[in-house]
Design a protein around this motif. Sequence first.
Motif, PDB file in Angstrom:
ATOM      1  N   HIS A 163     -59.866  54.534 -59.933  1.00 27.84           N
ATOM      2  CA  HIS A 163     -59.621  53.897 -61.220  1.00 27.84           C
ATOM      3  C   HIS A 163     -59.192  52.457 -60.983  1.00 27.84           C
ATOM      4  O   HIS A 163     -58.226  52.213 -60.275  1.00 27.84           O
ATOM      5  N   SER A 164     -59.891  51.515 -61.580  1.00 32.10           N
ATOM      6  CA  SER A 164     -59.520  50.111 -61.439  1.00 32.10           C
ATOM      7  C   SER A 164     -58.548  49.681 -62.523  1.00 32.10           C
ATOM      8  O   SER A 164     -58.086  48.550 -62.526  1.00 32.10           O
ATOM      9  N   GLU A 165     -58.250  50.586 -63.472  1.00 25.38           N
ATOM     10  CA  GLU A 165     -57.293  50.262 -64.522  1.00 25.38           C
ATOM     11  C   GLU A 165     -56.579  51.518 -64.991  1.00 25.38           C
ATOM     12  O   GLU A 165     -57.112  52.630 -64.899  1.00 25.38           O
ATOM     13  N   ARG A 166     -55.375  51.307 -65.466  1.00 27.92           N
ATOM     14  CA  ARG A 166     -54.602  52.421 -65.999  1.00 27.92           C
ATOM     15  C   ARG A 166     -53.502  51.887 -66.896  1.00 27.92           C
ATOM     16  O   ARG A 166     -52.907  50.849 -66.605  1.00 27.92           O
ATOM     17  N   GLU A 167     -53.245  52.569 -67.993  1.00 33.77           N
ATOM     18  CA  GLU A 167     -52.164  52.218 -68.913  1.00 33.77           C
ATOM     19  C   GLU A 167     -51.281  53.443 -69.131  1.00 33.77           C
ATOM     20  O   GLU A 167     -51.786  54.564 -69.206  1.00 33.77           O
ATOM     21  N   LEU A 168     -49.980  53.218 -69.231  1.00 38.52           N
ATOM     22  CA  LEU A 168     -49.033  54.285 -69.509  1.00 38.52           C
ATOM     23  C   LEU A 168     -48.605  54.218 -70.974  1.00 38.52           C
ATOM     24  O   LEU A 168     -48.526  53.139 -71.564  1.00 38.52           O
ATOM     25  N   GLY A 169     -48.322  55.375 -71.569  1.00 42.69           N
ATOM     26  CA  GLY A 169     -47.897  55.430 -72.966  1.00 42.69           C
ATOM     27  C   GLY A 169     -46.435  55.059 -73.114  1.00 42.69           C
ATOM     28  O   GLY A 169     -45.568  55.632 -72.463  1.00 42.69           O
ATOM     29  N   VAL A 170     -46.148  54.093 -73.962  1.00 45.73           N
ATOM     30  CA  VAL A 170     -44.792  53.564 -74.147  1.00 45.73           C
ATOM     31  C   VAL A 170     -44.293  53.884 -75.548  1.00 45.73           C
ATOM     32  O   VAL A 170     -44.986  53.644 -76.531  1.00 45.73           O
ATOM     33  N   ARG A 171     -43.079  54.399 -75.652  1.00 44.39           N
ATOM     34  CA  ARG A 171     -42.389  54.488 -76.942  1.00 44.39           C
ATOM     35  C   ARG A 171     -41.552  53.215 -77.075  1.00 44.39           C
ATOM     36  O   ARG A 171     -40.390  53.180 -76.691  1.00 44.39           O
ATOM     37  N   ARG A 209     -51.186  40.931 -72.070  1.00 41.46           N
ATOM     38  CA  ARG A 209     -51.641  41.014 -70.687  1.00 41.46           C
ATOM     39  C   ARG A 209     -51.462  39.665 -69.995  1.00 41.46           C
ATOM     40  O   ARG A 209     -51.501  38.621 -70.627  1.00 41.46           O
ATOM     41  N   MET A 210     -51.286  39.734 -68.662  1.00 41.96           N
ATOM     42  CA  MET A 210     -51.055  38.517 -67.900  1.00 41.96           C
ATOM     43  C   MET A 210     -51.690  38.635 -66.525  1.00 41.96           C
ATOM     44  O   MET A 210     -51.706  39.720 -65.921  1.00 41.96           O
ATOM     45  N   ASN A 211     -52.217  37.525 -66.038  1.00 39.76           N
ATOM     46  CA  ASN A 211     -52.743  37.466 -64.678  1.00 39.76           C
ATOM     47  C   ASN A 211     -51.615  37.675 -63.678  1.00 39.76           C
ATOM     48  O   ASN A 211     -50.501  37.192 -63.878  1.00 39.76           O
ATOM     49  N   ILE A 212     -51.896  38.377 -62.592  1.00 36.35           N
ATOM     50  CA  ILE A 212     -50.856  38.724 -61.619  1.00 36.35           C
ATOM     51  C   ILE A 212     -50.238  37.484 -60.991  1.00 36.35           C
ATOM     52  O   ILE A 212     -49.042  37.467 -60.681  1.00 36.35           O
ATOM     53  N   ASP A 213     -51.020  36.411 -60.811  1.00 35.42           N
ATOM     54  CA  ASP A 213     -50.465  35.182 -60.229  1.00 35.42           C
ATOM     55  C   ASP A 213     -49.437  34.559 -61.167  1.00 35.42           C
ATOM     56  O   ASP A 213     -48.383  34.087 -60.719  1.00 35.42           O
ATOM     57  N   SER A 234     -40.984  44.933 -69.096  1.00 32.48           N
ATOM     58  CA  SER A 234     -41.553  46.096 -68.431  1.00 32.48           C
ATOM     59  C   SER A 234     -43.034  45.858 -68.180  1.00 32.48           C
ATOM     60  O   SER A 234     -43.717  45.255 -69.015  1.00 32.48           O
ATOM     61  N   VAL A 235     -43.521  46.314 -67.048  1.00 31.12           N
ATOM     62  CA  VAL A 235     -44.953  46.281 -66.749  1.00 31.12           C
ATOM     63  C   VAL A 235     -45.451  47.718 -66.799  1.00 31.12           C
ATOM     64  O   VAL A 235     -44.976  48.576 -66.043  1.00 31.12           O
ATOM     65  N   VAL A 236     -46.391  47.992 -67.708  1.00 30.67           N
ATOM     66  CA  VAL A 236     -46.748  49.378 -68.025  1.00 30.67           C
ATOM     67  C   VAL A 236     -48.227  49.696 -67.797  1.00 30.67           C
ATOM     68  O   VAL A 236     -48.677  50.790 -68.126  1.00 30.67           O
ATOM     69  N   GLY A 237     -48.958  48.763 -67.216  1.00 27.98           N
ATOM     70  CA  GLY A 237     -50.370  49.042 -66.972  1.00 27.98           C
ATOM     71  C   GLY A 237     -51.016  47.955 -66.156  1.00 27.98           C
ATOM     72  O   GLY A 237     -50.438  46.887 -65.917  1.00 27.98           O
ATOM     73  N   TYR A 238     -52.229  48.232 -65.700  1.00 29.23           N
ATOM     74  CA  TYR A 238     -52.995  47.227 -64.974  1.00 29.23           C
ATOM     75  C   TYR A 238     -54.476  47.442 -65.226  1.00 29.23           C
ATOM     76  O   TYR A 238     -54.908  48.507 -65.657  1.00 29.23           O
ATOM     77  N   ARG A 239     -55.259  46.415 -64.962  1.00 27.80           N
ATOM     78  CA  ARG A 239     -56.714  46.510 -64.965  1.00 27.80           C
ATOM     79  C   ARG A 239     -57.242  45.573 -63.883  1.00 27.80           C
ATOM     80  O   ARG A 239     -56.469  44.820 -63.277  1.00 27.80           O
ATOM     81  N   ASP A 240     -58.557  45.648 -63.641  1.00 25.25           N
ATOM     82  CA  ASP A 240     -59.177  44.814 -62.608  1.00 25.25           C
ATOM     83  C   ASP A 240     -58.429  44.958 -61.284  1.00 25.25           C
ATOM     84  O   ASP A 240     -58.112  43.980 -60.621  1.00 25.25           O
ATOM     85  N   ASN A 241     -58.150  46.218 -60.917  1.00 29.15           N
ATOM     86  CA  ASN A 241     -57.484  46.528 -59.645  1.00 29.15           C
ATOM     87  C   ASN A 241     -56.114  45.864 -59.486  1.00 29.15           C
ATOM     88  O   ASN A 241     -55.661  45.599 -58.376  1.00 29.15           O
ATOM     89  N   GLY A 242     -55.456  45.603 -60.606  1.00 29.23           N
ATOM     90  CA  GLY A 242     -54.120  45.027 -60.564  1.00 29.23           C
ATOM     91  C   GLY A 242     -54.086  43.522 -60.687  1.00 29.23           C
ATOM     92  O   GLY A 242     -53.003  42.926 -60.653  1.00 29.23           O
ATOM     93  N   ASN A 243     -55.228  42.875 -60.861  1.00 24.97           N
ATOM     94  CA  ASN A 243     -55.242  41.423 -61.031  1.00 24.97           C
ATOM     95  C   ASN A 243     -54.785  41.001 -62.426  1.00 24.97           C
ATOM     96  O   ASN A 243     -54.414  39.850 -62.633  1.00 24.97           O
ATOM     97  N   THR A 244     -54.826  41.928 -63.373  1.00 22.88           N
ATOM     98  CA  THR A 244     -54.289  41.715 -64.711  1.00 22.88           C
ATOM     99  C   THR A 244     -53.359  42.873 -65.030  1.00 22.88           C
ATOM    100  O   THR A 244     -53.697  44.024 -64.744  1.00 22.88           O
ATOM    101  N   VAL A 245     -52.201  42.588 -65.610  1.00 25.17           N
ATOM    102  CA  VAL A 245     -51.224  43.633 -65.906  1.00 25.17           C
ATOM    103  C   VAL A 245     -50.873  43.619 -67.388  1.00 25.17           C
ATOM    104  O   VAL A 245     -51.032  42.600 -68.072  1.00 25.17           O
ATOM    105  N   THR A 246     -50.401  44.758 -67.874  1.00 21.88           N
ATOM    106  CA  THR A 246     -49.961  44.894 -69.263  1.00 21.88           C
ATOM    107  C   THR A 246     -48.445  44.882 -69.312  1.00 21.88           C
ATOM    108  O   THR A 246     -47.788  45.639 -68.573  1.00 21.88           O
ATOM    109  N   ILE A 247     -47.901  44.065 -70.183  1.00 21.22           N
ATOM    110  CA  ILE A 247     -46.455  43.887 -70.298  1.00 21.22           C
ATOM    111  C   ILE A 247     -45.970  44.427 -71.636  1.00 21.22           C
ATOM    112  O   ILE A 247     -46.594  44.186 -72.675  1.00 21.22           O
ATOM    113  N   ALA A 248     -44.876  45.169 -71.611  1.00 26.18           N
ATOM    114  CA  ALA A 248     -44.151  45.554 -72.822  1.00 26.18           C
ATOM    115  C   ALA A 248     -42.900  44.673 -72.875  1.00 26.18           C
ATOM    116  O   ALA A 248     -42.085  44.693 -71.957  1.00 26.18           O
ATOM    117  N   ASP A 249     -42.777  43.898 -73.945  1.00 25.77           N
ATOM    118  CA  ASP A 249     -41.720  42.893 -74.048  1.00 25.77           C
ATOM    119  C   ASP A 249     -40.838  43.212 -75.250  1.00 25.77           C
ATOM    120  O   ASP A 249     -41.296  43.196 -76.393  1.00 25.77           O
TER     121      ASP A 249
END
Length: 217
Positions: A49-57, A200-204, A175-190
Motif C-alpha cells: 500500500h502506497s497510502e493509508r489513512e486512519l479514522g480520527v474522532r 495534507r503536506m509534503n514531507i519536506d 497529529s499526523v494520521v495518514g500518508y500517500r505516495d509512499n510517505g512523501n505526502t502526509v495527512t495532518i489533523a490540526d
Amino acid sequence: MRTDIFRTSALTVAGLAFAGGAIAGPITAAHAASPTDTRPATTGKDRKHSERELGVRYEAQPNFYYCGPAAARNALSVQGKNIDVHGMAQRMGTTEAGTNSINDITPVLNKETGKDAYQSVEIPEPKADDKQTDKLRTDIVTAIDEGHAIVANIAGTATDTDGTTHSFEGGHYISVVGYRDNGNTVTIADSANPNQASYRMNIDNLADWIATRGYTS
C-alpha cells in the motif's frame, strides 16, 4: 482543501462532518489499507500500500494553550480511545504557556496505549537534513501501518499541498494520521481551527516545520 478521502455527512466544513464543533462519528478514510494487512512497513515499490489513512474522532482544542493535549487526544482516537483532554493536560504539565516539549507527550501516549509504542525524536537544527527527513517519512509510514498516529511539535510557517499557509510562530502540536505516495505526502489533523481540521503536506515541508523541536511516533 481536498475532501476526497473523507466520508462526510451533516454540515460539511473543510471536508469534515461537524456536530457542535466535533466530528460526528469517526473520520473514515476511503483509501485506508485493509485492516487484515499486518505486514511490517517497507519502502518504495515493495510496499503493498502506497497510502493509508486512519479514522480520527476529531476534536478542536478548547483553548489556545491545549494544542499538546488535543493533538494527543486526536492521535489516540484512531485506536478507538476517548480520553479526557483536561486530565491529559494535567499529566503533561500543560499550563497557559503550553506543553513544554514532545518529551512530555510521549510518556502519556505510552501510558494510554499500555505499551512503549511511542518514542521521542528530536530535529534540533533550524532545518531538517535529508537523513532526518527520511527518518521522519519512515517513522510516519511505520506508525500508520501499525495503526497509530504520531504527534509533532512544530513552529513557524508551512504550506500545505493546496497552497494554504499555516503559521504558528510560538509553536504548536499536530497529529499526523495518514500518508500517500509512499510517505512523501502526509495527512495532518490540526486541533487549532475546525475550519482547517485536516490538510495534507509534503514531507519536506513537515520536516522543516518540526525542525528545532521534535515528534513522537
